[in-house]
Scaffold this active site. Structure first.
Site, PDB file in Angstrom:
ATOM      1  N   GLY A 223       0.761  -0.921  -0.153  1.00 30.86           N
ATOM      2  CA  GLY A 223      -0.013  -0.025   0.094  1.00 30.86           C
ATOM      3  C   GLY A 223       0.801   1.206  -0.021  1.00 30.86           C
ATOM      4  O   GLY A 223       1.927   1.393  -0.814  1.00 30.86           O
ATOM      5  N   ASP A 247      -9.215   6.782  -3.275  1.00 35.73           N
ATOM      6  CA  ASP A 247      -9.806   5.436  -3.488  1.00 35.73           C
ATOM      7  C   ASP A 247      -8.735   4.492  -3.886  1.00 35.73           C
ATOM      8  O   ASP A 247      -8.323   4.714  -5.167  1.00 35.73           O
ATOM      9  CB  ASP A 247     -10.900   5.648  -4.471  1.00 35.73           C
ATOM     10  CG  ASP A 247     -11.666   4.126  -5.024  1.00 35.73           C
ATOM     11  OD1 ASP A 247     -11.573   3.143  -4.163  1.00 35.73           O
ATOM     12  OD2 ASP A 247     -12.441   4.145  -5.844  1.00 35.73           O
ATOM     13  N   ALA A 250      -8.405  -1.047  -7.113  1.00 38.33           N
ATOM     14  CA  ALA A 250      -7.280  -1.341  -8.498  1.00 38.33           C
ATOM     15  C   ALA A 250      -5.914  -0.836  -8.309  1.00 38.33           C
ATOM     16  O   ALA A 250      -5.150  -0.706  -9.592  1.00 38.33           O
ATOM     17  CB  ALA A 250      -8.133  -0.782  -9.760  1.00 38.33           C
ATOM     18  N   ALA A 251      -5.555  -0.264  -7.079  1.00 41.62           N
ATOM     19  CA  ALA A 251      -3.874   0.079  -7.162  1.00 41.62           C
ATOM     20  C   ALA A 251      -3.180  -1.004  -7.386  1.00 41.62           C
ATOM     21  O   ALA A 251      -2.324  -1.109  -8.355  1.00 41.62           O
ATOM     22  CB  ALA A 251      -3.698   0.461  -5.704  1.00 41.62           C
ATOM     23  N   GLY A 252      -3.445  -2.367  -6.947  1.00 38.59           N
ATOM     24  CA  GLY A 252      -2.531  -3.263  -7.010  1.00 38.59           C
ATOM     25  C   GLY A 252      -2.698  -3.767  -8.800  1.00 38.59           C
ATOM     26  O   GLY A 252      -1.601  -4.515  -9.435  1.00 38.59           O
ATOM     27  N   ASP A 253      -3.901  -3.808  -9.279  1.00 31.34           N
ATOM     28  CA  ASP A 253      -4.183  -4.330 -10.642  1.00 31.34           C
ATOM     29  C   ASP A 253      -3.409  -3.038 -11.499  1.00 31.34           C
ATOM     30  O   ASP A 253      -2.563  -3.763 -12.789  1.00 31.34           O
ATOM     31  CB  ASP A 253      -5.594  -4.186 -10.985  1.00 31.34           C
ATOM     32  CG  ASP A 253      -6.287  -5.249 -10.505  1.00 31.34           C
ATOM     33  OD1 ASP A 253      -5.707  -6.399  -9.822  1.00 31.34           O
ATOM     34  OD2 ASP A 253      -7.765  -5.196 -10.261  1.00 31.34           O
TER      35      ASP A 253
HETATM   36  P1  ADP Z   1      -3.655  -3.963  -3.489  1.00 28.37           P
HETATM   37  O1  ADP Z   1      -4.492  -2.992  -4.089  1.00 28.37           O
HETATM   38  O2  ADP Z   1      -3.639  -5.443  -4.315  1.00 28.37           O
HETATM   39  O3  ADP Z   1      -4.008  -4.499  -1.934  1.00 28.37           O
HETATM   40  P2  ADP Z   1      -1.580  -2.299  -2.584  1.00 28.37           P
HETATM   41  O4  ADP Z   1      -2.739  -1.690  -1.620  1.00 28.37           O
HETATM   42  O5  ADP Z   1      -0.435  -3.016  -1.725  1.00 28.37           O
HETATM   43  O6  ADP Z   1      -2.153  -3.263  -3.439  1.00 28.37           O
HETATM   44  O7  ADP Z   1      -0.846  -1.232  -3.600  1.00 28.37           O
HETATM   45  C1  ADP Z   1      -0.340  -1.691  -4.876  1.00 28.37           C
HETATM   46  C2  ADP Z   1       0.800  -0.503  -5.011  1.00 28.37           C
HETATM   47  O8  ADP Z   1       0.100   0.729  -5.201  1.00 28.37           O
HETATM   48  C3  ADP Z   1       1.764  -0.176  -3.785  1.00 28.37           C
HETATM   49  O9  ADP Z   1       2.828  -1.016  -4.075  1.00 28.37           O
HETATM   50  C4  ADP Z   1       2.077   1.358  -4.174  1.00 28.37           C
HETATM   51  O10 ADP Z   1       2.965   1.599  -4.922  1.00 28.37           O
HETATM   52  C5  ADP Z   1       0.624   1.894  -4.396  1.00 28.37           C
HETATM   53  N1  ADP Z   1      -0.216   2.292  -3.586  1.00 28.37           N
HETATM   54  C6  ADP Z   1      -1.396   1.949  -3.245  1.00 28.37           C
HETATM   55  N2  ADP Z   1      -1.761   2.823  -2.115  1.00 28.37           N
HETATM   56  C7  ADP Z   1      -0.962   3.960  -2.190  1.00 28.37           C
HETATM   57  C8  ADP Z   1      -0.959   4.999  -1.657  1.00 28.37           C
HETATM   58  N3  ADP Z   1      -2.108   5.251  -0.542  1.00 28.37           N
HETATM   59  N4  ADP Z   1      -0.334   6.172  -1.694  1.00 28.37           N
HETATM   60  C9  ADP Z   1       0.512   5.980  -2.762  1.00 28.37           C
HETATM   61  N5  ADP Z   1       0.772   4.629  -3.413  1.00 28.37           N
HETATM   62  C10 ADP Z   1      -0.139   3.652  -3.132  1.00 28.37           C
END
Ligand code: ADP
Length: 306
Positions: A223, A247, A250-253
């Site tokens: 995250g 929000d 889809a960060a992980g995707d």
């Molecule tokens: P998932 O959505 O699969 O749970 P993560 O939450 O670990 O995956 O997010 C994947 C990547 O997205 C992280 O390694 C980071 O680079 C980026 N990311 C996620 N949340 C944030 C945030 N709050 N601020 C900046 N980058 C973020």
């Protein structure tokens, strides 16, 4: 010119109801606000890869219904190759029913529908597409045997395999043995290896345990704490970019699709992870799954200014 990127996985239609509070059993909550979007991990990752500039092909199965047609039209808008998109005549398109209350607590139900009709036979029918790819990317929302078939074809042709082990409810250590790069978030890492990563140090311990199950390289995403790369016994922490998150859907995707794109362009894993971190940081500054995934020009501008 990089080789094509083949992504195999799920596509869903999401029905989202924002409500003042989540209903108790039997209760009717009125005053909801309705939103219909498109998601599914496979589809989101294909969109992320294509918007980042990869020649992307998506192998998936949608229903022979209005949502399936709409999803196909959306993929074409992102220039995603659809020769591998199958239509099921007896299963509806995969769907998710989401209720979210103010503050973010939610109910989430998924009907896989056509995603579960994506069979090994279908993947084998596209063996040539997989064998001529530069890289393939899988997740865990289609049958295990389908992923196994894709891995067998890719390995036979010397094509590297990325597996995003999400969601982690289907545990198959067999599958991990054929994987070159494994990507997991905190929860998925804990489910798979029993070590709960809460920071880069614990993520390294988890990644080491996961690497012992087969994958040569492991990425644990954390995250807003960024991600941990474990490669050849060495750990590298790639911090996240600081942004105002609204929000994280889809960060992980976004991370997985754009990481693959950068690897295909010849970047090493730390550089590709930095590119993917920029893309996923941008995605958390916007609402929704596919609407939040940035185009290449926005990622490049962001990287230049950071
Ligand atoms: P998932 O959505 O699969 O749970 P993560 O939450 O670990 O995956 O997010 C994947 C990547 O997205 C992280 O390694 C980071 O680079 C980026 N990311 C996620 N949340 C944030 C945030 N709050 N601020 C900046 N980058 C973020």
């Amino acid at each position: 010119m990089p080789k094509p990127f083949v992504i195999i996985g799920s596509a869903n239609v999401d029905f989202i109801m924002k409500v003042p509070h989540l209903p108790a059993r039997g209760e009717t909550v009125t005053d909801g606000t309705f939103l219909q979007t498109y998601g599914g991990k496979g589809a989101n990752q294909a969109v992320a890869a294509a918007r980042a500039g990869a020649a992307t092909h998506f192998i998936a199965c949608v229903g022979e219904d209005a949502f399936g047609r709409e999803m196909a039209a959306n993929f074409l808008q992102d220039s995603i190759g659809l020769a591998g998109l199958m239509r099921s005549i007896d299963q509806p398109s995969g769907s998710a029913l989401v209720m979210i209350e103010e503050g973010g607590m939610n109910y989430l139900t998924v009907a896989p529908g056509a995603n579960h009709a994506l069979s090994p036979t279908h993947v084998e029918a596209h063996a040539r597409m997989i064998a001529s790819a530069g890289l393939i990317l899988l997740q865990m929302e289609v049958p295990l045997e389908t992923n196994q078939a894709a891995i067998a074809i890719a390995r036979g042709a010397g094509v590297p395999v990325i597996l995003n082990y999400a969601p982690a409810h289907l545990i198959s250590q067999d599958l991990l043995r054929g994987v070159d790069i494994l990507i997991v978030n905190e929860n998925e890492a804990a489910e798979l290896c029993g070590i709960n990563p809460i920071d880069p140090t614990t993520a390294e311990a988890a990644a080491r345990a996961l690497a012992s199950m087969g994958p040569a390289r492991v990425l644990v995403t954390l995250g807003s704490q960024g991600c941990l790369i474990f490669d050849g016994g060495m750990a590298t922490h790639v911090p996240a970019f600081r942004v105002a998150a609204v929000d994280t859907t889809a960060a992980g995707d976004t991370f997985c699709g754009t990481l693959g794109t950068a690897l295909l362009e010849g970047h090493d894993l730390p550089a590709a992870a930095r590119f993917a971190s920029a893309a996923s940081a941008l995605s958390v500054t916007r609402f929704g799954a596919q609407p939040s995934i940035p185009p290449r020009i926005t990622i490049d501008d962001f990287l230049q200014s950071h």
